[in-house]
Scaffold this motif. Structure first.
Motif, PDB file in Angstrom:
ATOM      1  N   ASP A 128       0.820  -1.211   0.000  1.00 40.81           N
ATOM      2  CA  ASP A 128       0.000   0.000   0.000  1.00 40.81           C
ATOM      3  C   ASP A 128       0.856   1.264   0.000  1.00 40.81           C
ATOM      4  O   ASP A 128       0.519   2.249  -0.674  1.00 40.81           O
ATOM      5  N   LEU A 129       1.950   1.244   0.753  1.00 42.06           N
ATOM      6  CA  LEU A 129       2.860   2.398   0.745  1.00 42.06           C
ATOM      7  C   LEU A 129       3.479   2.591  -0.637  1.00 42.06           C
ATOM      8  O   LEU A 129       3.552   3.718  -1.138  1.00 42.06           O
ATOM      9  N   ALA A 130       3.911   1.494  -1.260  1.00 42.61           N
ATOM     10  CA  ALA A 130       4.509   1.583  -2.600  1.00 42.61           C
ATOM     11  C   ALA A 130       3.503   2.083  -3.626  1.00 42.61           C
ATOM     12  O   ALA A 130       3.852   2.850  -4.534  1.00 42.61           O
ATOM     13  N   ALA A 131       2.260   1.679  -3.475  1.00 48.31           N
ATOM     14  CA  ALA A 131       1.217   2.072  -4.437  1.00 48.31           C
ATOM     15  C   ALA A 131       0.926   3.563  -4.405  1.00 48.31           C
ATOM     16  O   ALA A 131       0.440   4.129  -5.391  1.00 48.31           O
ATOM     17  N   LEU A 132       1.246   4.220  -3.295  1.00 48.45           N
ATOM     18  CA  LEU A 132       0.986   5.652  -3.201  1.00 48.45           C
ATOM     19  C   LEU A 132       1.826   6.456  -4.188  1.00 48.45           C
ATOM     20  O   LEU A 132       1.398   7.496  -4.678  1.00 48.45           O
ATOM     21  N   ASP A 171       7.811   5.968  -1.272  1.00 49.51           N
ATOM     22  CA  ASP A 171       8.715   4.876  -1.645  1.00 49.51           C
ATOM     23  C   ASP A 171       9.729   4.546  -0.550  1.00 49.51           C
ATOM     24  O   ASP A 171      10.071   3.380  -0.347  1.00 49.51           O
ATOM     25  N   ASP A 172      10.211   5.571   0.138  1.00 49.73           N
ATOM     26  CA  ASP A 172      11.201   5.324   1.185  1.00 49.73           C
ATOM     27  C   ASP A 172      10.608   4.489   2.321  1.00 49.73           C
ATOM     28  O   ASP A 172      11.221   3.520   2.773  1.00 49.73           O
ATOM     29  N   ALA A 173       9.413   4.816   2.747  1.00 42.27           N
ATOM     30  CA  ALA A 173       8.749   4.053   3.805  1.00 42.27           C
ATOM     31  C   ALA A 173       8.385   2.656   3.310  1.00 42.27           C
ATOM     32  O   ALA A 173       8.469   1.684   4.066  1.00 42.27           O
ATOM     33  N   ALA A 174       8.004   2.550   2.043  1.00 48.43           N
ATOM     34  CA  ALA A 174       7.690   1.244   1.460  1.00 48.43           C
ATOM     35  C   ALA A 174       8.928   0.359   1.435  1.00 48.43           C
ATOM     36  O   ALA A 174       8.865  -0.819   1.801  1.00 48.43           O
ATOM     37  N   ARG A 175      10.061   0.929   1.018  1.00 51.56           N
ATOM     38  CA  ARG A 175      11.316   0.161   0.967  1.00 51.56           C
ATOM     39  C   ARG A 175      11.733  -0.315   2.346  1.00 51.56           C
ATOM     40  O   ARG A 175      12.127  -1.464   2.532  1.00 51.56           O
ATOM     41  N   GLU A 176      11.651   0.568   3.329  1.00 47.86           N
ATOM     42  CA  GLU A 176      12.070   0.191   4.678  1.00 47.86           C
ATOM     43  C   GLU A 176      11.130  -0.868   5.262  1.00 47.86           C
ATOM     44  O   GLU A 176      11.575  -1.780   5.960  1.00 47.86           O
ATOM     45  N   THR A 177       9.853  -0.763   4.965  1.00 51.57           N
ATOM     46  CA  THR A 177       8.903  -1.783   5.405  1.00 51.57           C
ATOM     47  C   THR A 177       9.222  -3.112   4.745  1.00 51.57           C
ATOM     48  O   THR A 177       9.217  -4.166   5.389  1.00 51.57           O
ATOM     49  N   GLU A 178       9.517  -3.070   3.458  1.00 50.96           N
ATOM     50  CA  GLU A 178       9.904  -4.279   2.711  1.00 50.96           C
ATOM     51  C   GLU A 178      11.186  -4.879   3.287  1.00 50.96           C
ATOM     52  O   GLU A 178      11.293  -6.098   3.454  1.00 50.96           O
ATOM     53  N   GLU A 179      12.168  -4.041   3.599  1.00 53.61           N
ATOM     54  CA  GLU A 179      13.417  -4.527   4.190  1.00 53.61           C
ATOM     55  C   GLU A 179      13.162  -5.202   5.532  1.00 53.61           C
ATOM     56  O   GLU A 179      13.784  -6.223   5.849  1.00 53.61           O
ATOM     57  N   LEU A 180      12.260  -4.662   6.306  1.00 60.11           N
ATOM     58  CA  LEU A 180      11.907  -5.260   7.587  1.00 60.11           C
ATOM     59  C   LEU A 180      11.303  -6.645   7.383  1.00 60.11           C
ATOM     60  O   LEU A 180      11.633  -7.597   8.101  1.00 60.11           O
ATOM     61  N   LEU A 181      10.452  -6.778   6.394  1.00 59.18           N
ATOM     62  CA  LEU A 181       9.850  -8.073   6.082  1.00 59.18           C
ATOM     63  C   LEU A 181      10.913  -9.081   5.651  1.00 59.18           C
ATOM     64  O   LEU A 181      10.917 -10.232   6.103  1.00 59.18           O
ATOM     65  N   VAL A 182      11.839  -8.657   4.811  1.00 56.17           N
ATOM     66  CA  VAL A 182      12.927  -9.539   4.368  1.00 56.17           C
ATOM     67  C   VAL A 182      13.801  -9.942   5.550  1.00 56.17           C
ATOM     68  O   VAL A 182      14.152 -11.119   5.711  1.00 56.17           O
ATOM     69  N   MET A 183      14.143  -8.983   6.399  1.00 59.87           N
ATOM     70  CA  MET A 183      14.958  -9.288   7.581  1.00 59.87           C
ATOM     71  C   MET A 183      14.252 -10.292   8.479  1.00 59.87           C
ATOM     72  O   MET A 183      14.874 -11.223   8.997  1.00 59.87           O
ATOM     73  N   LEU A 184      12.963 -10.113   8.668  1.00 57.45           N
ATOM     74  CA  LEU A 184      12.184 -11.009   9.505  1.00 57.45           C
ATOM     75  C   LEU A 184      12.203 -12.428   8.948  1.00 57.45           C
ATOM     76  O   LEU A 184      12.418 -13.399   9.679  1.00 57.45           O
ATOM     77  N   ARG A 185      12.009 -12.554   7.656  1.00 58.12           N
ATOM     78  CA  ARG A 185      12.007 -13.883   7.023  1.00 58.12           C
ATOM     79  C   ARG A 185      13.394 -14.526   7.070  1.00 58.12           C
ATOM     80  O   ARG A 185      13.508 -15.731   7.305  1.00 58.12           O
TER      81      ARG A 185
END
Length: 102
Positions: A31-35, A39-53
């Motif tokens: 949803d952040l990326a779609a805005l 993009d910066d908040a979307a990327r950091e959220t995505e990085e958090l998801l990758v780190m978690l996995r």
């Protein structure tokens, strides 16, 4: 009551909670990326998801390697096995750990 469209992700405060909200985290990143302007908040959220996995995968490998040692210590301390049986489990773990990549 308002809110909740992302499973109250905003109130998540620790790793255990975040682990349980991976779907919400994925949706938040999307949803952040779609805005188009977050993009910066979307990327950091995505990085958090990758780190978690990544952490989950690494932790699961170590849990599998350590589980027999943990079981043996627990059983030894509850008098279900003796120290020699614990030492056998520890020796097997050490042999397996040397053959497994970290």
């Amino acid at each position: 009551m308002s809110g909740g469209s992302h499973n109250y992700l905003c109130w998540t405060s620790d790793l255990e909670e975040l682990t349980q909200k991976q779907t919400a985290l994925r949706e938040m990143a999307d949803d952040l990326a779609a805005l188009g302007y977050a993009d910066d908040a979307a990327r950091e959220t995505e990085e958090l998801l990758v780190m978690l996995r990544q952490w989950q995968n690494r932790a699961e490998v170590r849990i599998r390697r350590l589980s027999e040692v943990w079981r043996a210590l627990e059983w030894w301390h509850s008098d279900d096995i003796n120290e020699d049986a614990f030492r056998e489990a520890l020796t097997k773990y050490r042999g397996d750990a040397q053959r497994s990549p970290s």
